[in-house]
Design an enzyme around this catalytic site. Structure first.
Site, mmCIF file in Angstrom:
data_model
loop_
_atom_site.group_PDB
_atom_site.id
_atom_site.type_symbol
_atom_site.label_atom_id
_atom_site.label_comp_id
_atom_site.label_asym_id
_atom_site.label_seq_id
_atom_site.Cartn_x
_atom_site.Cartn_y
_atom_site.Cartn_z
ATOM 1 N N LYS A 37 21.011 38.886 3.479
ATOM 2 C CA LYS A 37 22.535 39.133 3.084
ATOM 3 C C LYS A 37 22.357 38.902 1.499
ATOM 4 C CE LYS A 37 23.095 34.020 2.813
ATOM 5 N NZ LYS A 37 23.611 32.841 3.588
ATOM 6 N N TYR A 255 26.725 32.583 -31.550
ATOM 7 C CA TYR A 255 28.048 32.122 -31.427
ATOM 8 C C TYR A 255 28.192 30.671 -31.325
ATOM 9 C CZ TYR A 255 29.215 36.971 -30.389
ATOM 10 O OH TYR A 255 29.305 38.272 -30.289
HETATM 11 C C1 LIG Z 1 22.619 32.120 3.848
HETATM 12 C C2 LIG Z 1 22.328 31.527 5.244
HETATM 13 C C3 LIG Z 1 21.106 31.005 5.603
HETATM 14 C C4 LIG Z 1 19.817 31.217 4.579
HETATM 15 O O1 LIG Z 1 19.641 29.856 3.755
HETATM 16 P P1 LIG Z 1 18.612 29.459 2.814
HETATM 17 O O2 LIG Z 1 19.150 28.340 2.242
HETATM 18 O O3 LIG Z 1 18.694 30.722 1.743
HETATM 19 O O4 LIG Z 1 17.455 29.587 3.334
HETATM 20 C C5 LIG Z 1 20.851 30.731 6.904
HETATM 21 N N1 LIG Z 1 21.925 30.477 7.561
HETATM 22 C C6 LIG Z 1 23.045 30.920 7.322
HETATM 23 C C7 LIG Z 1 24.158 30.803 8.440
HETATM 24 C C8 LIG Z 1 23.392 31.400 6.021
HETATM 25 O O5 LIG Z 1 24.438 31.666 5.642
#
Ligand SMILES: *Cc1c(COP(=O)(O)O)cnc(C)c1O
Length: 370
Positions: A37, A255
Site C-alpha cells: 500500500k 531560519y
Molecule cells: C499497513 C497494514 C499492515 C502492515 O503493517 P506494518 O506495521 O507495516 O507491518 C498490516 N495489516 C494491515 C491491516 C495494514 O493496514
C-alpha cells in the site's frame, strides 16, 4: 525526471526480497501478503511487485484500481484489498478479477451482496475489531454478517484482525483473546500478524501474515534496530553539499536562527529540504553522513536545503556526497534514527519522499546476484 540537482532516492529491490524472506523465516507456517500500500511505503508499487513477483504468496494494498492493474500485469497471487470495496464498481471488479476484499462493516457487506455475482468462487477477509477500534465487526454486528455470508454460495472466508500494540508493552495477547471470543469455534483460515507481530509474537501469525514496514528495511520497534533484526535497508536518500559557510562563535544558522555556533565552525549546506520529504521537524543533532562520516544537522530544515556540521570533516566541501538516510556511498544512517530524532517513524519518512526526488533503482550485477 532525472535532474542534475544531486538529490536521489536509491532503491535496492534485492533488499526487499531479503526482507520478505526474513519475514517468512519468522513465520514459517504462514503465507504472507506483502503489503505494498501507499506506493509500497514510498518505494514504488511496481518496484516492490517486481522484486517479489516470483516469491510473494500474495500482495496487499488499498485501491481496487491498483489491484486490477496488478492482475492486468500478470500477477496471479491473491491480492488483498486492506480497506475492502468503496463502490458498486469495486464489488464487480473484486469478482471479475478474483481479488480478496476485506469486509469490515455491515454496510460494506451489503454493498458487495447487492452488486456482486456469486456464481464463481470469491474470497473475503472478514475483519474483526478486537480492540484497535478502527475497522472491523464486533460482537454486535458479527452474527448478522455470518448469516448473510452463509447465504452466499462459494465464498471462502478468512478471519482477520489487526494489532494496535504488537510493537509495545501491552502486546497482542489481549487482542488474541478478543479474537477467540469473536471467532468462536472457527476452524477456517485466519490472518493476524503485521511486521511487529511477525518478529515478536510467534503465537500471533495465523495462516496469513501481513508484513509491511519490515519489507522496506525499517524496524517496527522503538527498542530494536533494523540491523539487530537482520533487515536490510531498501531506500537511501542521498544528496550532496552545495554550499559551505565558515562560522565564528555566536553566528547563527538558518531560519529563525535556532542554532548558534559556540565556537568557530564549518557548516555544509545540503540540497535536501522539506519539499523533498525530509522532515521539517528534524532538530539540530539529527544524524546525517558526509563522505562516510556521521555528523549532525544544525538549525532549521528549509524547503530546499538543510545544514550540517562539517567542523570535524575538513576533507568535505562542495560536491561531497551526503546520506540523509539509508546505506549509501556517503555512509549509513538508519531511517529509524532520523525518524526518532524528528519525532516520527520511518513509515512516514518513506511515504513522504516527494515526487520531485528522482529515483534510482539498483540493478543486480551481471551474475544476477543482488
Ligand atoms: C499497513 C497494514 C499492515 C502492515 O503493517 P506494518 O506495521 O507495516 O507491518 C498490516 N495489516 C494491515 C491491516 C495494514 O493496514
Amino acid at each position: 525526471m532525472k535532474t542534475s540537482r544531486p538529490i536521489r532516492a536509491r532503491i535496492a529491490p534485492a533488499a526487499i526480497l531479503h526482507n520478505y524472506r526474513l519475514a517468512k523465516r519468522h513465520a514459517p507456517q504462514s503465507k504472507a501478503w506483502a503489503v505494498i500500500k501507499a506506493n509500497a511505503y514510498g518505494h514504488g508499487q511496481w518496484r516492490a511487485v517486481d522484486a517479489l513477483r516470483n516469491e510473494a504468496d500474495g500482495f496487499a494494498l488499498l485501491e481496487c484500481e491498483n489491484a486490477v492493474a496488478l492482475r492486468e500485469a500478470g500477477v496471479t497471487q491473491p491480492i488483498l484489498m486492506l480497506e475492502g470495496i468503496f463502490s458498486a464498481r469495486d464489488a464487480r471488479a473484486v469478482i471479475e478479477h478474483r481479488l480478496t476484499s476485506v469486509i469490515h462493516c455491515p454496510e460494506q457487506l451489503e454493498l458487495l451482496v447487492r452488486n456482486g455475482r456469486f456464481d464463481t468462487p470469491i474470497s473475503l477477509c472478514l475483519k474483526l475489531n478486537t480492540g484497535m477500534n478502527r475497522l472491523g465487526f464486533t460482537a454486535t454486528t458479527l452474527p448478522k454478517a455470518w448469516e448473510t455470508l452463509q447465504q452466499l454460495p462459494q465464498v471462502d472466508v478468512t478471519l482477520m484482525t489487526h494489532f494496535a500494540e504488537a510493537d509495545g508493552e501491552r502486546g497482542v495477547s489481549w487482542q488474541l483473546e478478543g479474537f477467540r471470543k469473536l471467532a468462536g469455534d472457527w476452524a477456517g483460515p485466519v490472518s493476524l500478524g503485521n511486521s511487529a507481530a511477525i518478529l515478536r509474537h510467534p503465537d500471533a501469525h495465523g495462516d496469513w501474515v501481513r508484513p509491511g514496514i519490515m519489507l522496506y528495511g525499517a524496524s517496527p520497534f522503538a527498542d530494536q534496530s533494523a540491523v539487530e533484526l537482520g533487515l536490510q535497508s531498501v531506500m537511501t536518500l542521498e544528496s550532496a553539499i552545495i554550499g559551505v559557510q565558515e562560522l565564528a562563535a555566536g553566528d547563527r544558522v538558518g531560519y529563525g536562527g535556532t542554532f548558534t555556533a559556540d565556537r568557530a565552525m564549518r557548516i555544509g549546506v545540503v540540497a535536501c529540504g522539506y519539499a523533498d520529504g525530509y522532515p521539517r521537524h528534524a532538530p539540530t543533532g539529527t544524524p546525517i553522513a558526509v563522505m562516510g562520516r556521521r555528523t549532525r544537522t544544525v538549525g532549521r530544515v528549509s524547503m530546499d536545503m538543510l545544514a550540517c556540521d562539517l567542523t570535524d570533516i575538513p576533507e568535505a566541501g562542495i560536491g561531497s556526497p551526503v546520506t540523509l538516510w539509508g546505506q549509501g556511498i556517503a555512509g549509513t544512517v538508519p531511517a529509524d534514527e532520523v525518524a526518532t530524532a524528528a519525532g516520527t517513524i520511518a513509515y512516514e519518512l518513506f511515504c513522504a519522499v516527494a515526487p520531485r526526488v528522482p529515483v534510482v533503482v539498483d540493478q543486480p550485477d551481471v551474475a544476477g546476484r543482488p
